[in-house]
Design a protein around this motif. Structure first.
Motif, PDB file in Angstrom:
ATOM      1  N   HIS A  95      -2.339  -5.758   5.527  1.00  0.00           N
ATOM      2  CA  HIS A  95      -1.884  -6.702   4.280  1.00  0.00           C
ATOM      3  C   HIS A  95      -0.332  -6.832   4.409  1.00  0.00           C
ATOM      4  O   HIS A  95       0.107  -8.142   4.311  1.00  0.00           O
ATOM      5  CB  HIS A  95      -2.195  -5.824   2.938  1.00  0.00           C
ATOM      6  CG  HIS A  95      -3.392  -6.139   2.501  1.00  0.00           C
ATOM      7  ND1 HIS A  95      -4.045  -5.405   1.227  1.00  0.00           N
ATOM      8  CD2 HIS A  95      -4.508  -6.670   3.116  1.00  0.00           C
ATOM      9  CE1 HIS A  95      -5.360  -5.595   1.252  1.00  0.00           C
ATOM     10  NE2 HIS A  95      -5.672  -6.373   2.094  1.00  0.00           N
ATOM     11  N   LEU A 128      -4.578 -11.950   2.085  1.00  0.00           N
ATOM     12  CA  LEU A 128      -5.131 -10.708   2.270  1.00  0.00           C
ATOM     13  C   LEU A 128      -6.520 -10.237   2.749  1.00  0.00           C
ATOM     14  O   LEU A 128      -6.580  -9.428   3.563  1.00  0.00           O
ATOM     15  CB  LEU A 128      -4.850  -9.659   0.793  1.00  0.00           C
ATOM     16  CG  LEU A 128      -3.382  -9.910   0.423  1.00  0.00           C
ATOM     17  CD1 LEU A 128      -3.042  -9.210  -0.960  1.00  0.00           C
ATOM     18  CD2 LEU A 128      -2.292  -9.422   1.472  1.00  0.00           C
ATOM     19  N   GLU A 255       2.343  -3.853  -2.409  1.00  0.00           N
ATOM     20  CA  GLU A 255       2.390  -4.235  -0.973  1.00  0.00           C
ATOM     21  C   GLU A 255       3.485  -5.491  -0.629  1.00  0.00           C
ATOM     22  O   GLU A 255       3.984  -5.451   0.379  1.00  0.00           O
ATOM     23  CB  GLU A 255       1.153  -4.716  -0.234  1.00  0.00           C
ATOM     24  CG  GLU A 255       0.016  -3.521  -0.446  1.00  0.00           C
ATOM     25  CD  GLU A 255      -1.317  -4.154  -0.109  1.00  0.00           C
ATOM     26  OE1 GLU A 255      -2.368  -3.163   0.349  1.00  0.00           O
ATOM     27  OE2 GLU A 255      -1.648  -5.465  -0.262  1.00  0.00           O
TER      28      GLU A 255
END
Length: 341
Positions: A95, A128, A255
């Protein structure tokens, strides 16, 4: 609100290979998910073969998920083989690499990113999900397993520059999926090819995806399977899983923030010399050399008394993992610009 469903342990034929057992478990999860109204989660499935091999899979999912790997699913899967070998399916690294590429393209080549986004939108996949798509399908498509790595042999006293094994491997598949995207195809071919490219450029930068250590304990041709058979004391308890998590050894609550932090720490300008290297085999050999020096170099394998990693080792691994993630993200952005720009 998500509910918890637990599948009763099941037994397969005696002497079932571990990989077949994993595939059987994944099939059970898929079957259960499909039958469950409006999805379910979390779900735990346990299976045991007649020879004692054991698999335990736990998947965290939001209500309404249609199948493992579908939109809304957050995977946290741990597979235990023979009771004490753990492989962690890590999504954070893939990711973060995809997000670094997205941020870099938006800054430097926004029109290229719009074309990439259109391929994703047309295929019903966000960046993602694209980054982990090849892992989501690997049990249903075991023929794709060799695409994720290249087993360059590391052997004590062996060649300093060992040959690359025959294709298919991560080097050949990056080239193939690049060609697919350049030539064009159906909506499905394009989104799948893009997903594979995003994922595999991450894989080739993970040092233990580009090596197999051949030793008396792990003879040729398989060796230690990129550290999967190199046992450690603690959790994770094999070397490959440690390096799969090397972008961050602590939970990643954001993330996007981690991707930004890595960009600030390893800017495109700082990595300019590395980014001049576009040869895929050189990428793989660089990862191999990192594995040789930093993954295996400080350790002495002892299956009877597995080593425990030190804080200094883990700190060095995370430092390498973040630089590799930056390289992968920028190189992915450059390749996407080459294809779509």
């Amino acid at each position: 609100m998500a509910t918890k469903a637990k599948q009763a342990p099941t037994r397969t034929e005696a002497n079932a290979p571990a990989e077949s057992l994993i595939e059987a478990v994944f099939a059970q999860v898929t079957q259960f998910w499909t039958a469950a109204p409006n999805g379910t989660g979390p779900i735990e499935v346990e299976a045991e073969s007649g020879n004692g091999a054991r698999v335990s899979v736990k998947i965290m999912a939001s209500t309404g998920a249609s199948a493992p790997g579908a939109a809304g699913v957050e995977d946290d899967a741990h597979i235990l083989l023979d009771g004490d070998v753990t492989a962690t399916f890590n999504m954070d690294g893939h990711h973060v690499i995809a997000l670094i590429a997205e941020l870099d393209l938006k800054q430097h080549f926004p029109n290229t990113w719009k074309k990439v986004q259109k391929v994703l939108d047309d295929g019903g996949r966000d960046v993602l999900k694209a980054a982990t798509f090849p892992d989501d399908i690997r049990f249903l498509h075991p023929e794709t397993k060799p695409f994720h790595f290249v087993d360059i042999v590391l052997q004590d006293g062996g060649q300093m520059n060992p040959p690359v094994p025959p294709a298919p491997h991560v080097i050949s598949k990056i080239a193939e999926f690049t060609a697919t995207l350049k030539h064009g195809g159906t909506v499905q071919e394009m989104v799948d090819g893009l997903s594979w490219l995003i994922h595999l450029i991450g894989d080739i930068h993970q040092p233990l995806h580009c090596v197999t250590h051949v030793t008396p304990q792990h003879p040729a041709p398989q060796g230690d399977r990129g550290g999967n058979s190199f046992k450690l004391r603690g959790t994770p308890n094999n070397l490959h899983s440690v390096w799969d998590s090397s972008v961050s050894f602590t939970p990643v609550p954001d993330e996007g923030a981690l991707a930004q932090a890595i960009i600030q720490q390893h800017s495109r300008q700082q990595l300019a010399a590395d980014l001049q290297v576009t040869d895929l085999e050189k990428w793989a050999r660089s990862s191999y050399n990192l594995a040789r020096q930093f993954a295996y170099g400080p350790l002495h394998e002892n299956p009877a008394s597995p080593p425990k990693l030190t804080a200094a080792y883990l700190q060095q691994a995370e430092k390498i993992g973040r630089k590799q993630a930056a390289l992968a993200g920028y190189r992915l952005a450059d390749r996407l610009h080459e294809i779509f720009g």
